[in-house]
Design a protein around this motif. Structure first.
Motif, PDB file in Angstrom:
ATOM      1  N   ARG A   1       0.838  -1.069   0.102  1.00 12.89           N
ATOM      2  CA  ARG A   1      -0.031  -0.037  -0.051  1.00 12.89           C
ATOM      3  C   ARG A   1       0.912   1.295  -0.069  1.00 12.89           C
ATOM      4  O   ARG A   1       1.742   1.291   0.712  1.00 12.89           O
TER       5      ARG A   1
ATOM      6  N   GLU B   1       5.279   6.977  -6.127  1.00 16.11           N
ATOM      7  CA  GLU B   1       4.080   6.304  -6.660  1.00 16.11           C
ATOM      8  C   GLU B   1       4.642   5.636  -8.024  1.00 16.11           C
ATOM      9  O   GLU B   1       3.974   4.763  -8.177  1.00 16.11           O
ATOM     10  N   ARG B   2       5.310   6.059  -8.614  1.00 16.69           N
ATOM     11  CA  ARG B   2       5.886   5.317  -9.811  1.00 16.69           C
ATOM     12  C   ARG B   2       6.305   3.909  -9.373  1.00 16.69           C
ATOM     13  O   ARG B   2       6.252   2.704  -9.938  1.00 16.69           O
TER      14      ARG B   2
ATOM     15  N   TYR C   1       5.776   2.382  -6.683  1.00 17.52           N
ATOM     16  CA  TYR C   1       4.556   1.502  -6.073  1.00 17.52           C
ATOM     17  C   TYR C   1       3.814   0.854  -7.370  1.00 17.52           C
ATOM     18  O   TYR C   1       3.540  -0.339  -7.221  1.00 17.52           O
ATOM     19  N   GLU C   2       3.524   1.519  -8.197  1.00 18.74           N
ATOM     20  CA  GLU C   2       3.240   1.105  -9.506  1.00 18.74           C
ATOM     21  C   GLU C   2       3.792   0.062 -10.018  1.00 18.74           C
ATOM     22  O   GLU C   2       3.039  -1.092 -10.464  1.00 18.74           O
ATOM     23  N   GLU C   3       4.860   0.091 -10.320  1.00 20.68           N
ATOM     24  CA  GLU C   3       6.107  -0.972 -10.828  1.00 20.68           C
ATOM     25  C   GLU C   3       5.811  -2.233  -9.877  1.00 20.68           C
ATOM     26  O   GLU C   3       5.895  -3.476 -10.393  1.00 20.68           O
TER      27      GLU C   3
ATOM     28  N   GLU D   1       3.369  -3.245  -7.797  1.00 15.08           N
ATOM     29  CA  GLU D   1       2.098  -3.805  -8.126  1.00 15.08           C
ATOM     30  C   GLU D   1       2.078  -4.552  -9.334  1.00 15.08           C
ATOM     31  O   GLU D   1       1.541  -5.655  -9.532  1.00 15.08           O
ATOM     32  N   LEU D   2       2.614  -3.981 -10.585  1.00 12.63           N
ATOM     33  CA  LEU D   2       2.660  -4.901 -11.592  1.00 12.63           C
ATOM     34  C   LEU D   2       3.582  -6.077 -11.643  1.00 12.63           C
ATOM     35  O   LEU D   2       3.000  -7.105 -11.923  1.00 12.63           O
TER      36      LEU D   2
ATOM     37  N   ARG E   1       1.548  -8.558  -9.649  1.00 10.56           N
ATOM     38  CA  ARG E   1       0.407  -9.220 -10.299  1.00 10.56           C
ATOM     39  C   ARG E   1       0.911  -9.981 -11.418  1.00 10.56           C
ATOM     40  O   ARG E   1       0.465 -11.235 -11.547  1.00 10.56           O
TER      41      ARG E   1
END
Length: 184
Positions: free
Chosen positions: A112, A167-168, A170-172, A174-175, A178
């Motif tokens: 998170r 933020e970037r 975090y996005e990476e 999460e990618l 997944r």
């Protein structure tokens, strides 16, 4: 964003390097506040009793806390390894004074992006945080236990010295998480 697959069918690892400019600024700011603490200690000997106690207390606090920060930032400036590597197997966190180290995706239950104490953090929630803490040593274990009580997880990643936005990152993360969960 264009990602290239690598040998296990996942995406290239994300390698986050330190921002030398941010680290130099953090180091310089900590050094200034440490020196202010030393000056407060010096001035405490030149005033009457009541102000002297306040100056001495502030001087000790500034000198100790910011002195530790100076050491941490100096070590981070001299270290050549990346702050963070996120790959097909998990995360290798070396981004702070109490780095999380290598954490496998299978040990992570959630990631998170949260605002905590006025700054953004990436919180890595673990399946068994107590077992993770048991593997840590000394002061690191104690500090991570405080993180666990305050934030619900022993592993928090701040972006203050990173060369890319939190933020970037975090996005990476999460990618890649997944992608890992899709291959199980």
């Amino acid at each position: 964003m264009d990602y290239q697959a690598y040998n296990d069918g996942g995406y290239q690892p994300l390698v986050v390097k330190r921002s030398k400019v941010k680290l130099v600024l953090l180091f310089a700011g900590s050094l200034l506040f440490m020196l202010l603490g030393v000056l407060l200690l010096k001035w405490s000997g030149e005033v009457t009793a009541d102000p002297a106690i306040l100056l001495r207390t502030l001087g000790i606090a500034c000198t100790v806390l910011f002195g530790l920060a100076v050491v941490v930032y100096l070590i981070m400036l001299l270290r050549r390894s990346p702050l963070l590597v996120v790959d097909a197997q998990g995360i290798d966190d070396q981004s702070s004074a109490i780095p999380g180290g290598r954490i496998l995706w299978e040990d992570i239950t959630d990631i998170r992006l949260v605002r905590f104490s006025g700054q953004k953090n990436i919180c890595i929630f673990l399946a068994d945080p107590k077992a993770y803490l048991a593997r840590q040593r000394g002061v690191k274990r104690w500090l991570m236990a405080i993180n666990l009580r305050l934030a619900g997880t022993p592993v928090n990643i701040t972006g203050q010295s990173m060369g890319m936005s939190l933020e970037r990152v975090y996005e990476e993360m999460e990618l890649r998480r997944r992608l890992w969960s899709g291959r199980r």
